[in-house]
Design a protein around this motif. Structure first.
Motif, mmCIF file in Angstrom:
data_model
loop_
_atom_site.group_PDB
_atom_site.id
_atom_site.type_symbol
_atom_site.label_atom_id
_atom_site.label_comp_id
_atom_site.label_asym_id
_atom_site.label_seq_id
_atom_site.Cartn_x
_atom_site.Cartn_y
_atom_site.Cartn_z
ATOM 1 N N LEU A 119 34.398 39.633 42.475
ATOM 2 C CA LEU A 119 34.686 40.711 41.669
ATOM 3 C C LEU A 119 35.002 40.465 40.171
ATOM 4 O O LEU A 119 35.828 39.885 39.818
ATOM 5 N N GLY A 136 34.157 42.653 37.724
ATOM 6 C CA GLY A 136 33.984 43.769 36.572
ATOM 7 C C GLY A 136 35.228 44.372 35.978
ATOM 8 O O GLY A 136 35.063 45.273 35.200
ATOM 9 N N MET A 166 38.335 44.331 32.918
ATOM 10 C CA MET A 166 38.308 44.487 31.709
ATOM 11 C C MET A 166 39.146 43.232 30.916
ATOM 12 O O MET A 166 38.972 43.060 29.944
ATOM 13 N N THR A 204 42.080 42.993 30.255
ATOM 14 C CA THR A 204 42.797 43.332 28.899
ATOM 15 C C THR A 204 43.989 42.330 28.469
ATOM 16 O O THR A 204 44.374 42.223 27.378
ATOM 17 N N GLN A 253 29.421 47.846 39.030
ATOM 18 C CA GLN A 253 30.359 48.926 39.715
ATOM 19 C C GLN A 253 30.289 50.257 38.761
ATOM 20 O O GLN A 253 29.574 50.201 37.787
ATOM 21 N N ASN A 307 35.701 51.431 38.073
ATOM 22 C CA ASN A 307 36.744 52.497 38.646
ATOM 23 C C ASN A 307 37.372 51.455 39.606
ATOM 24 O O ASN A 307 37.803 51.891 40.926
ATOM 25 N N GLY A 308 38.037 50.305 39.307
ATOM 26 C CA GLY A 308 38.717 49.289 40.216
ATOM 27 C C GLY A 308 37.740 48.492 40.708
ATOM 28 O O GLY A 308 36.620 48.555 40.884
ATOM 29 N N ASN A 309 38.532 47.531 41.758
ATOM 30 C CA ASN A 309 37.617 46.620 42.370
ATOM 31 C C ASN A 309 37.439 46.884 43.928
ATOM 32 O O ASN A 309 36.817 46.325 44.622
ATOM 33 N N ALA A 364 38.581 37.319 43.572
ATOM 34 C CA ALA A 364 38.947 37.693 42.142
ATOM 35 C C ALA A 364 38.241 36.559 41.245
ATOM 36 O O ALA A 364 38.364 35.313 41.435
ATOM 37 N N LEU A 409 44.114 38.203 46.528
ATOM 38 C CA LEU A 409 42.839 38.687 46.337
ATOM 39 C C LEU A 409 41.587 37.636 46.857
ATOM 40 O O LEU A 409 40.911 37.351 46.004
ATOM 41 N N LYS A 439 46.018 35.735 34.149
ATOM 42 C CA LYS A 439 46.210 37.250 33.806
ATOM 43 C C LYS A 439 46.372 37.258 32.255
ATOM 44 O O LYS A 439 45.929 38.163 31.611
HETATM 45 P P1 UTP Z 1 42.868 42.791 37.745
HETATM 46 O O1 UTP Z 1 43.726 43.803 38.264
HETATM 47 O O2 UTP Z 1 43.683 41.585 37.356
HETATM 48 O O3 UTP Z 1 42.092 43.467 36.366
HETATM 49 O O4 UTP Z 1 41.641 42.552 38.324
HETATM 50 P P2 UTP Z 1 41.423 42.856 35.261
HETATM 51 O O5 UTP Z 1 40.708 44.014 34.672
HETATM 52 O O6 UTP Z 1 40.741 41.670 35.335
HETATM 53 O O7 UTP Z 1 42.752 42.574 34.195
HETATM 54 P P3 UTP Z 1 43.802 43.481 33.218
HETATM 55 O O8 UTP Z 1 44.595 44.219 34.233
HETATM 56 O O9 UTP Z 1 42.857 44.454 32.431
HETATM 57 O O10 UTP Z 1 44.482 42.439 32.419
HETATM 58 C C1 UTP Z 1 41.539 41.707 39.711
HETATM 59 C C2 UTP Z 1 40.203 41.426 39.988
HETATM 60 O O11 UTP Z 1 39.432 42.643 40.113
HETATM 61 C C3 UTP Z 1 38.380 42.627 39.314
HETATM 62 C C4 UTP Z 1 38.524 41.563 38.288
HETATM 63 O O12 UTP Z 1 37.699 41.233 37.532
HETATM 64 C C5 UTP Z 1 39.439 40.585 38.735
HETATM 65 O O13 UTP Z 1 38.619 39.730 39.764
HETATM 66 N N1 UTP Z 1 38.250 44.119 38.936
HETATM 67 C C6 UTP Z 1 39.257 44.888 38.497
HETATM 68 C C7 UTP Z 1 36.766 44.718 39.046
HETATM 69 O O14 UTP Z 1 36.034 43.795 39.461
HETATM 70 N N2 UTP Z 1 36.531 45.900 38.705
HETATM 71 C C8 UTP Z 1 37.583 46.516 38.327
HETATM 72 O O15 UTP Z 1 37.431 47.847 37.899
HETATM 73 C C9 UTP Z 1 39.004 45.993 37.961
#
Ligand code: UTP
Length: 408
Positions: free
Chosen positions: A96, A98, A100, A102, A178, A203-205, A233, A311, A386
């Motif tokens: 996974l 996708g 950001m 941040t 995604q 839209n999240g994982n 992850a 994860l 993170k």
């Molecule tokens: P996180 O919840 O840590 O989010 O993702 P993130 O986007 O990587 O980091 P922040 O919160 O912006 O700092 C946990 C896992 O889920 C994947 C991430 O790439 C990571 O492997 N993920 C998260 C997705 O694939 N898609 C998403 O929309 C969100």
């Protein structure tokens, strides 16, 4: 009805007309682009019935977990079983990637970040090297599916291609993108990134399976004989991927899902906790845990809700297929989103100004009904990245890699 009419109608149906306030100022091409984006974006997150229920109290109980001690006693047999499943071509891995990223604050996708001290060591490289340890031992190369998002797809593909997939055979690597969800302001109206562009984000994982099935990679997947998908992850550089012991234990126990868990190191550690709700597995995210659940201890002095997910999950394909007609809920998360104001001027917020909607992979455990919690040793398998510094950071991961004899 043409594209523009369809887009306007969709906005009206969802009572989202505020985002159309600059419509009359737009050129024909801008209107076309905007309409494309509106039609492409999934608005189902805006429907209240699709939002996650946060009323956990009273319905939850702790979950039995296969502990490290229990696993050790049986390790060799479980490993052989897992290796046999892998050798029969019944497993694939899903990365996974996708998100950001941040909190890490880098421009590119998290996987392209270099965490090396003495030599370049990219996050993607560490993950693929981990996977290769298993595939070298098994003597087969399961398929690796990589989920990206609209914003990082091109960079991710180019990066991995230019590094020759860090030695993984490219015919076993498949990418899919995604979906995006809109971000809304406090009034529930979708924000604008530009006058002719909705503010959207991945839209999240949790939407990975429908996104995989709907993609070109999905055509290959559907024709494959894969029975187990190991979903993981991008940010845990110590994790074991397609760990044969985990595969063997989950296959043997006849459940639909497996979740690697670690013992929490503090009541308020920011990991989702594996529990049971009316006998079914449920992960309660750290920000949704009540104070009582965080601190409650059993007679042995251990936290009652003690096992955090990292994860790294196994999902049975047939159970995923049966569940595709049921939706997992959207979680509303407060975030900072840059957007244009009433006058069309771009603003960078200093504090959270918006809600994003995210599907979470952990909700699939509940949906698929049964789960084996599989405990792993934190110091050996959990080095999440993170942030740049401090907790769960590049620095802490570098230390943990060194502790495990991995030079970076
Ligand atoms: P996180 O919840 O840590 O989010 O993702 P993130 O986007 O990587 O980091 P922040 O919160 O912006 O700092 C946990 C896992 O889920 C994947 C991430 O790439 C990571 O492997 N993920 C998260 C997705 O694939 N898609 C998403 O929309 C969100």
């Amino acid at each position: 009805m043409d594209k523009k009419e369809q887009a306007l109608r969709k906005m009206e149906e969802f009572s989202q007309t505020k985002a159309l306030r600059f419509w009359e100022e737009l050129s024909e091409t801008e209107k076309e682009d905007f309409s494309d984006q509106i039609l492409r974006t999934d608005f189902s997150c805006l429907l209240p019935e699709n939002e996650a229920d946060k009323a956990f109290e009273g319905k939850i109980s702790p979950v039995p977990v296969r502990t490290v001690e229990e696993i050790e006693k049986n390790r060799d047999a479980l490993k052989e079983k897992g290796l046999a499943v892998i050798r029969e071509g019944k497993t694939a891995a899903v990365l996974l990637a996708g998100g950001m990223g941040t909190r890490l604050g880098s421009d590119g996708p998290k996987g392209v970040f270099d965490i090396g001290i003495h030599k370049p060591t990219y996050i993607f490289q560490r993950l693929i090297e981990n996977l290769r340890e298993v595939t070298d031992e098994a003597g087969v190369c399961p398929d690796l599916y990589i989920m990206t998002s609209e914003k990082n797809d091109r960079v991710t593909r180019d990066f991995l291609r230019s590094h020759e997939y860090f030695g993984y055979p490219k015919e076993h690597i498949f990418f899919f993108v995604q979906e995006n969800a809109p971000a809304v302001g406090a009034d529930g109206q979708i924000l604008l990134e530009e006058k002719n562009r909705l503010a959207t984000s991945p839209n999240g994982n949790g939407g990975w399976y429908p996104s995989l099935l709907g993609s070109k990679a999905g055509i290959h997947f559907k024709a494959s004989g894969v029975e187990w998908l190991n979903v993981f992850a991008v940010d845990n550089v110590l994790q074991r991927i397609l760990d044969p012991v985990f595969v063997g234990a989950v296959e043997e126990s006849g459940v639909n899902t497996g979740a690697k868990v670690i013992k929490k190191n503090a009541p308020d550690e920011g990991v989702g906790v594996l529990c049971l709700k009316e006998g079914r597995p449920l992960v309660v995210e750290y920000y949704e845990l009540t104070d009582e659940m965080k601190t409650k201890r059993g007679p042995d002095g251990e936290l009652v809700y003690n096992y955090g997910v990292i994860l790294n999950y196994l999902f049975r394909r047939s159970a995923l297929d049966e569940a595709t007609d049921r939706r997992i809920p959207f979680h509303r998360v407060e975030k900072k989103v840059s957007c244009v104001d009433e006058n069309g001027k771009r603003t960078e917020p200093e504090k959270p100004n918006a809600f994003k909607y995210e599907l979470l992979v952990l909700d699939l455990l509940w949906e698929l009904s049964t789960c084996l919690g599989f405990e792993v040793v934190r110091e050996r398998e959990f080095a999440p990245i993170k942030n740049r510094t401090g907790k769960d950071s590049v620095e802490s991961a570098q230390r943990l890699l060194q502790q495990n004899g991995i030079e970076v």
